[in-house]
Design an enzyme around this catalytic site. Structure first.
Site, mmCIF file in Angstrom:
data_model
loop_
_atom_site.group_PDB
_atom_site.id
_atom_site.type_symbol
_atom_site.label_atom_id
_atom_site.label_comp_id
_atom_site.label_asym_id
_atom_site.label_seq_id
_atom_site.Cartn_x
_atom_site.Cartn_y
_atom_site.Cartn_z
ATOM 1 N N MET A 96 0.805 -1.223 0.000
ATOM 2 C CA MET A 96 0.000 0.000 0.000
ATOM 3 C C MET A 96 0.841 1.279 0.000
ATOM 4 O O MET A 96 0.470 2.267 0.629
ATOM 5 C CB MET A 96 -0.942 -0.013 1.219
ATOM 6 C CG MET A 96 -1.902 -1.184 1.234
ATOM 7 S SD MET A 96 -2.940 -1.234 -0.245
ATOM 8 C CE MET A 96 -4.063 0.094 0.117
ATOM 9 N N ASN A 113 3.014 -5.456 -10.450
ATOM 10 C CA ASN A 113 1.999 -5.106 -9.454
ATOM 11 C C ASN A 113 0.721 -5.882 -9.737
ATOM 12 O O ASN A 113 0.365 -6.109 -10.889
ATOM 13 C CB ASN A 113 1.711 -3.594 -9.540
ATOM 14 C CG ASN A 113 0.645 -3.160 -8.554
ATOM 15 O OD1 ASN A 113 0.666 -3.553 -7.383
ATOM 16 N ND2 ASN A 113 -0.302 -2.359 -9.014
ATOM 17 N N HIS A 115 -3.125 -5.703 -9.439
ATOM 18 C CA HIS A 115 -4.150 -4.671 -9.263
ATOM 19 C C HIS A 115 -5.536 -5.301 -9.467
ATOM 20 O O HIS A 115 -5.797 -5.891 -10.535
ATOM 21 C CB HIS A 115 -3.912 -3.552 -10.292
ATOM 22 C CG HIS A 115 -4.930 -2.460 -10.194
ATOM 23 N ND1 HIS A 115 -5.090 -1.705 -9.048
ATOM 24 C CD2 HIS A 115 -5.852 -2.000 -11.083
ATOM 25 C CE1 HIS A 115 -6.062 -0.838 -9.243
ATOM 26 N NE2 HIS A 115 -6.544 -0.996 -10.462
HETATM 27 C C1 GRF Z 1 -5.034 -8.154 -3.622
HETATM 28 O O1 GRF Z 1 -6.393 -8.275 -3.874
HETATM 29 C C2 GRF Z 1 -4.378 -7.237 -4.615
HETATM 30 O O2 GRF Z 1 -5.023 -7.206 -5.841
HETATM 31 C C3 GRF Z 1 -4.491 -5.887 -3.958
HETATM 32 O O3 GRF Z 1 -4.310 -6.149 -2.587
HETATM 33 C C4 GRF Z 1 -4.765 -7.460 -2.301
HETATM 34 C C5 GRF Z 1 -3.695 -8.139 -1.508
HETATM 35 O O4 GRF Z 1 -4.168 -9.306 -0.918
HETATM 36 N N1 GRF Z 1 -3.513 -4.974 -4.512
HETATM 37 P P1 GRF Z 1 -3.216 -10.268 -0.098
HETATM 38 O O5 GRF Z 1 -2.471 -9.418 0.938
HETATM 39 O O6 GRF Z 1 -2.255 -10.899 -1.060
HETATM 40 O O7 GRF Z 1 -4.102 -11.282 0.553
#
Ligand code: GRF
Length: 332
Positions: A96, A113, A115
């Site tokens: 993030m 990345n 997304h």
């Molecule tokens: C995923 O859905 C990804 O697309 C988004 O953040 C989420 C991460 O999930 N950017 P996790 O931490 O891998 O469970």
């Protein structure tokens, strides 16, 4: 240096649960990504479960504090870690934080990345055409699943793309569509999108690996790690300098990168390009070739232009030949 260094060393950056990190850990443990190694996990949050997942599997895991006004320091530390762990590919999986353009530009096609929305192939533009032919808006940034629900879409999905300075943009490696069901909430939709992502992220890493072809078809078992690193660094340099002009790189007659097979086995390393080198590229390419010759284990090298390959006896436009190849050196 470790002589068993993997061909593709991954760093996964997380901020939360890390279920996609887990998908990569599982795929590597189940031999679905041969040659890949999860070398490092970085989290921007101390309490991210992703860190626990990494430690359970004995993967180096680092909490790297990153407050919003500390980007410069955090990026400098990230860079130092990526170098220290000799990372080839950075995977942003639920990370993030946003890297600065200057940081991203240091890693062309080396950061991907995940997304949770559908992006067009180029990664640019405001609309996407789904497999059933409908045109939907492209959502970037935060809360994209809720935005897809609010827009009344019938399908959304997730995309893995190369990171460029623009947010949630850049050439797409892989994507998967996920139908939105009546009554879906952000949570139920996220659950299904994540299920799709767990396969998607593995497929994307595999595709990147095949595309960059980290000497996948070359048998490295008899090659010292120092030589391997040297040649891989060279291949990356060639890719950067030559971009689309690069057709293939061969090592001992095996395809190291690219797609064409002239079956030349008499040279240690052969670089094939599409056209005569433009003047501004001649120097950097020649310098890179020369570094191979001056390295501790010199490599016999040749650079060919594609249209001159047939017949092979055709005089080579560029030919660098070093009497002492590392093959000979190894058999000493
Ligand atoms: C995923 O859905 C990804 O697309 C988004 O953040 C989420 C991460 O999930 N950017 P996790 O931490 O891998 O469970």
């Amino acid at each position: 240096m470790d002589s068993h260094l993997a061909l593709l060393r991954l760093a996964v950056l997380v901020s939360g649960s890390g279920s996609n990190l887990q998908a990569l850990i599982d795929a590597i443990e189940n031999q679905q990504l041969p040659g890949a190694e999860l070398a490092l996990v970085i989290s921007s949050r101390a309490d991210a479960y992703g860190l626990q997942r990494a430690l359970k599997h004995k993967i180096p895991a680092v909490y790297l504090p990153w407050n919003r006004n500390q980007r410069l320091e955090a990026e400098a530390r990230t860079l130092a870690l990526l170098r220290l762990f000799e990372i080839d590919l950075v995977v942003l999986a639920g990370f993030m934080r946003i890297f600065s353009p200057a940081f991203v530009e240091q890693f062309p096609r080396s950061i991907i990345n995940l997304h949770p929305a559908l992006l067009p192939d180029s990664g640019m533009g405001d609309t996407f055409v789904t497999s059933d032919g409908s045109t939907i808006p492209v959502f970037r940034g935060l809360h994209v699943l809720q935005r897809a629900l609010d827009a009344g879409l019938k399908v959304t999905g997730s995309t893995v793309h190369y990171v460029i300075p623009e947010l949630d943009a850049g050439p797409v490696l892989y994507r998967r569509e996920v139908p939105i069901q009546p009554g879906d909430t952000e949570e139920t939709l996220q659950e299904r999108v994540k299920q799709a992502e767990h396969r998607l992220i593995v497929e994307a890493v595999k595709k990147h690996y095949e595309r960059k072809n980290k000497l996948a078809q070359y048998d490295w078992s008899s090659c010292p790690a120092s030589v391997r690193k040297q040649v891989q660094a060279f291949c990356e340099q060639m890719q950067r300098i030559l971009e689309n002009e690069l057709v293939a790189i061969y090592l001992h007659g095996s395809l190291a990168m690219g797609c064409f097979n002239p079956e030349r086995s008499d040279l240690d390393l052969l670089v094939i390009i599409q056209h005569q080198l433009p003047i501004e590229k001649q120097r950097p390419v020649m310098e890179s070739l020369l570094t191979l010759s001056n390295a501790p284990c010199p490599i016999e090298t040749s650079l060919l232009v594609e249209q001159d390959l047939h017949p092979f006896q055709h005089p080579l436009p560029y030919h660098l030949h070093y009497s002492e190849s590392w093959r000979q050196k190894m058999s000493d």
